[in-house]
Design an enzyme around this catalytic site. Structure first.
Site, PDB file in Angstrom:
ATOM      1  N   LEU A 165      14.378  30.811   4.529  1.00 38.20           N
ATOM      2  CA  LEU A 165      14.275  32.224   4.848  1.00 38.20           C
ATOM      3  C   LEU A 165      15.041  33.026   3.789  1.00 38.20           C
ATOM      4  O   LEU A 165      16.163  32.684   3.419  1.00 38.20           O
ATOM      5  CB  LEU A 165      14.893  32.468   6.237  1.00 38.20           C
ATOM      6  N   GLY A 166      14.419  34.076   3.295  1.00 37.72           N
ATOM      7  CA  GLY A 166      15.051  34.884   2.244  1.00 37.72           C
ATOM      8  C   GLY A 166      14.311  34.784   0.933  1.00 37.72           C
ATOM      9  O   GLY A 166      14.403  35.673   0.091  1.00 37.72           O
ATOM     10  N   THR A 178       3.437  35.357   0.333  1.00 39.78           N
ATOM     11  CA  THR A 178       3.811  34.038  -0.194  1.00 39.78           C
ATOM     12  C   THR A 178       4.493  34.077  -1.551  1.00 39.78           C
ATOM     13  O   THR A 178       4.801  33.039  -2.118  1.00 39.78           O
ATOM     14  CB  THR A 178       2.577  33.113  -0.242  1.00 39.78           C
ATOM     15  N   GLY A 221      11.728  38.689 -23.419  1.00 40.19           N
ATOM     16  CA  GLY A 221      12.795  39.679 -23.448  1.00 40.19           C
ATOM     17  C   GLY A 221      12.699  40.698 -22.340  1.00 40.19           C
ATOM     18  O   GLY A 221      13.197  41.817 -22.469  1.00 40.19           O
ATOM     19  N   ILE A 249      14.265  39.047 -16.649  1.00 41.73           N
ATOM     20  CA  ILE A 249      14.822  37.709 -16.438  1.00 41.73           C
ATOM     21  C   ILE A 249      15.439  37.178 -17.719  1.00 41.73           C
ATOM     22  O   ILE A 249      16.555  36.640 -17.723  1.00 41.73           O
ATOM     23  CB  ILE A 249      13.734  36.750 -15.916  1.00 41.73           C
ATOM     24  N   GLY A 250      14.721  37.336 -18.829  1.00 37.31           N
ATOM     25  CA  GLY A 250      15.205  36.809 -20.100  1.00 37.31           C
ATOM     26  C   GLY A 250      16.511  37.429 -20.542  1.00 37.31           C
ATOM     27  O   GLY A 250      17.456  36.722 -20.918  1.00 37.31           O
ATOM     28  N   HIS A 300      35.203  63.885 -10.178  1.00 35.16           N
ATOM     29  CA  HIS A 300      35.767  63.583 -11.497  1.00 35.16           C
ATOM     30  C   HIS A 300      37.027  62.746 -11.338  1.00 35.16           C
ATOM     31  O   HIS A 300      37.861  63.056 -10.498  1.00 35.16           O
ATOM     32  CB  HIS A 300      36.111  64.888 -12.221  1.00 35.16           C
TER      33      HIS A 300
END
Length: 462
Positions: free
Chosen positions: A42-43, A142, A180, A183-184, A439
């Site tokens: 699950l997840g 899926t 790139g 993920i890369g 600030h």
């Protein structure tokens, strides 16, 4: 297949990742009887093989960099190296805690959770573990798996996917990252922080090519400063094993040698062999096709998440799952504006955005109708304290709303929430400029950028 009253539901969901479990939780909350079927954990990808574990690795890398660089803050510390087993222990504890909490949440909503590999057996049923689960409606969720290129075999040893990289039992001395995109560059960033000599290979002209070109160039400049190498604009042509690693070849004749090759060319939908086509569901290149309300061409079937050709982001999956649940419960729903979804690449520095790029804005509105402004983080006190460099770039339709916010710098992922409101509420620069930002904070930079775009810059030049 066996079928009885206990296996008849309002909604049967195939897949327990971000989109699937979000739909289950919301549908149950709205009084629907829900079955959620998941073959792994699950997840899904986000929790176990994506968002959460990769960000844990990146944070460990950030700690390593801070230890190395502590002297510039007047702090005496020594960096003795990476304990990769300890890194994995930390990462796995984060995942395990969230996993336990999610299991409890699903149980508390009285969702029927089914562990097993399901298959769509009709427009209103899913078979799993020799049992048939029938639903008034079926939701396909899926997900996706790492992709490769034609002829490039991932062996899990010298040629690896992101799944393998997450459990690698060592810090590689050197690595070539093929791709790139998000993920890369995230793995390249984490590995560099761990001490790996990294080279990114990207066929397109820039890193993170879907982002505004200015953001890509800023990231490339930062990566050069960090010593992360990259080769842009030439395609991969092959890889061969060497005595102690791999040799990667490009179509332009360049070669790179390294201990391993990480294939990070994106993720593809999981849809083959699951009965989708047999049930009449329309697909394109493996993706399930849906309308703006996430309904397929089969009236009783919807689909969400990485399985459909929308943004492959966990929070998009959440939103899509919620939309389907609310539609089935009869609530009034609004289609998702995918341009209005915040996007974050969690490398160092971070790249975040919401809305459209300058190039897209010019395409939509005409070059003479588009106004841009860049606010350098050098003028932001908190960013100066953090010693981070970067920019905020605003894209505005002349005399109209801000249609793109593009941020580069450490912790910019935490600032994109306000940027999301600016875009989605079609805010004018003057409207944002009149809001008072605390600030010193990095969120103040967003306010300053809008002050400048509204024609009344404070801590920036006219």
């Amino acid at each position: 297949m066996a079928n009885d009253a206990s296996t008849v539901f309002d909604l049967v969901i195939l897949g327990g990742g971000s989109g699937g479990y979000a739909a289950a939780l919301r549908a149950a909350q709205l009084g629907l009887d829900v079955a959620l079927i998941e073959k792994n954990k699950l997840g899904g990808t986000c929790l176990h093989n994506g968002c959460i574990p990769t960000k844990a690795l990146l944070h460990a890398g950030e700690i390593a960099d801070q230890a190395r660089e502590s002297a510039q803050f007047g702090v005496k510390a020594t960096f003795e190296g990476i304990d990769i087993a300890g890194v994995h222990k930390y990462k796995d504890e984060v995942v395990a805690g969230l996993y336990k909490g999610l299991q409890g949440l699903v149980a508390s909503r009285k969702v029927t959770y089914v562990a097993g590999e399901g298959r769509l057996s009709s427009p209103t049923s899913v078979d799993v573990n020799g049992q048939r689960y029938t639903g008034r409606h079926i939701l396909l969720a899926t997900g996706s798996v790492p992709k490769s290129l034609p002829g490039l075999a991932i062996d899990g040893d010298r040629v690896i996917s992101s799944d393998h990289a997450l459990v690698l039992d060592r810090v590689p001395k050197s690595a070539v990252v093929l791709g790139g995109g998000v993920i890369g560059v995230e793995f390249a960033s984490a590995w560099k922080s761990f001490g790996t000599d990294v080279t990114i290979v990207e066929a397109l002209p820039h890193l993170v090519p879907v982002e505004d070109e200015n953001s890509s160039k800023l990231l490339e400049r930062a990566f050069r400063k960090r010593g992360i190498n990259f080769s842009l604009g030439s395609r991969f042509s092959g890889v061969e094993y060497t005595a102690d690693g791999v040799r990667v070849s490009l179509e332009n004749g360049k070669t790179f040698e390294a201990e391993l090759l990480l294939v990070a060319v994106g993720r593809g939908p999981v849809s083959q062999g699951l009965g989708y086509e047999e049930a009449g569901v329309a697909l394109d290149r493996g993706y399930v096709l849906v309308d703006e309300y996430l309904q397929t061409n089969v009236p009783t079937i919807s689909a969400v998440g990485d399985l459909i050709p929308t943004l492959q982001l966990a929070h998009v999956g959440f939103a899509e799952g919620i939309l389907v649940a609310e539609r089935l419960a009869g609530l009034k729903i609004v289609p998702i504006d995918y341009d209005g979804v915040p996007r974050v690449t969690y490398c160092h520095p971070e790249v975040a955005s919401v809305g459209i790029t300058e190039a897209k804005a010019k395409e939509l509105y005409g070059a003479d109708k588009v106004v841009t402004l860049k606010y350098n983080l050098a003028g932001n006190g908190k960013s100066k304290i953090l010693k981070t460099a970067g920019e905020i770039k605003l894209v505005q339709v002349r005399d109209g709303a801000v249609v793109g916010v593009h941020l580069v710098g450490d912790r910019m992922g935490e600032q994109v929430g306000e940027a999301q409101l600016i875009y989605n509420w079609e805010a004018l620069p003057a409207e944002v400029a009149q809001l008072i930002h605390a600030h010193p904070t990095q969120s103040e930079a967003l306010g300053e950028a809008h002050l400048a775009l509204a024609g009344k810059p404070l801590h920036s030049h006219d």
